[in-house]
Enzyme design. Sequence first.
Site, PDB file in Angstrom:
ATOM      1  N   SER A 254       0.844  -1.193   0.000  1.00  0.00           N
ATOM      2  CA  SER A 254       0.000   0.000   0.000  1.00  0.00           C
ATOM      3  C   SER A 254       0.875   1.236   0.000  1.00  0.00           C
ATOM      4  O   SER A 254       2.083   1.162   0.213  1.00  0.00           O
ATOM      5  CB  SER A 254      -0.896   0.005   1.251  1.00  0.00           C
ATOM      6  OG  SER A 254      -1.683  -1.159   1.322  1.00  0.00           O
ATOM      7  N   ASN A 255       0.244   2.380  -0.215  1.00  0.00           N
ATOM      8  CA  ASN A 255       1.002   3.634  -0.126  1.00  0.00           C
ATOM      9  C   ASN A 255       0.069   4.772   0.257  1.00  0.00           C
ATOM     10  O   ASN A 255      -1.126   4.731  -0.005  1.00  0.00           O
ATOM     11  CB  ASN A 255       1.733   3.932  -1.450  1.00  0.00           C
ATOM     12  CG  ASN A 255       0.780   4.021  -2.629  1.00  0.00           C
ATOM     13  OD1 ASN A 255       0.152   5.045  -2.851  1.00  0.00           O
ATOM     14  ND2 ASN A 255       0.648   2.927  -3.375  1.00  0.00           N
TER      15      ASN A 255
END
Length: 505
Positions: A254-255
């Site tokens: 994720s980011n």
Amino acid sequence: MRKLLRLLSLLVAVALLLSGGAYLYLRQSLPILEGTLHVTGLKAPVELLRDAYGIPHIRASSIEDAYFGLGFAHAQDRLWQMEISRHIAAGRLPEVVGASGLDTDRFLRTLGVRRAAEASLAKLDPQSRRVLDAYAAGVNAFLATRPVLPPEFWILRVAPEPWTPADSLAWVKMMAWDLGANWRNELLRMRLARTLPRARIDELLPPYPGDAPLRIRNLKALYAGLDGDAQALEAAMLKVDALLPGWLPDGAGSNNWVVSGKRSASGKPLLANDPHLGLTAPPVWYFAQLEAPGLDAIGATLPGVPGILLGRNERIAWVATNAGPDVQDLYVEKLEGRDAYLTPGGPRPFAIREETIKVRGEADVKLRVRVTRHGPVVSDVLRPAAGLAPRGHVLAFEWTALAHDDTSIRAALKLARARNWKEFRAALRDLQAPQQNMVYADVDGNIGFIAAGRVPVRKPGNDLKGLAPAPGWEAKYDWAGWIPFDELPQSYNPPSGEIVTANQK
């Protein structure tokens, strides 16, 4: 010939009539979008408006009524998702799918996710309990309208049960399981140690890029004769992962990011989030807005769980990515007879509990669960205990989410009402599992980040560093508490004007 054609025409007409009737009947399982519904449990009327995208905007005169409305909306749109999630977390899948769910059920009953949720519920503060009760009441108010159920219910002949607060907490813990999987590498190292030296294992399971491999003790000598069930145990635990709606294999990430006003055209912070969970039908997330005195928040929720987990209110915005710390340890426990195991202080009896698993169409299955001071004996789910592991050893599992004082749901409820960095951090003191990279922005131009959650401290003498199953009878491998909240990675208004997290170190 004419009679045959008439008969065929009649059959086609009947088929069309039946299919049309079935279609019209099933359409009634869709949520009612207009009108007034009279339900019990509310203090005052609640308005539930859906925008062009179907996102509910819930307006209430109290916070409890707002969460009542969220429970009602979740049940309208995601009742089957909630029902199957509840069965998974409670270890009741065979009640729906029969004997094919037994392996998974045995493992989840052994973990005791539902029991841990019930214990955590008993220790929550009154305000959090009121919200959980109101949410459950909203779900049950929908059920009380005797709706036409989604097709999954009648295909599988399942009747929805009343929702309870423990159902919500159990699913939070299952999402923590989904996001923390260090046990895989521990078992893999245990298996690889049979044939490979440590240097080769480090090549297959390398440290974080740029870091040197941690120096740990000789695994081959440690596990000589002790690893007979590692591969089978890994397979059993992976079955649990595959049931989770957001599960992704290793390598996904994720980011999120935030920049301050000095990097934006508006002069205000910009914040974005891309939480990578698997694409599913229905999706993992459910968007909603809650509006009540002292509460005006919009963002992503989990069906079955009250709270805006990612979102914004009128003052702040918050997002998350998985931090991925090592919060799980396996322990090799040495048996001392059938019902005791070795500890640093000598033999100690297992805590024993008896579980009854109901299986659709078949007789009930009894399960005997043994629990050590570290946690449940997970290797017992593979075969009878007497012939389990070579040379009289079993594997026990310790995990932060099984703690009975887990207050993570309280963090979610507080975040929606936080108005500044101080209140944001105060809310996150309650987040225990899973640890998340929480990134922040507010209308005053501030940005921040904290990796909130419980992370165990391993003692200086621990020469396995949590990388492989440890001897449970040696005190040096016991956890020594948690990293203090104020020592967790964090940043507030950094000079660079930017914060980025992408599951990286």
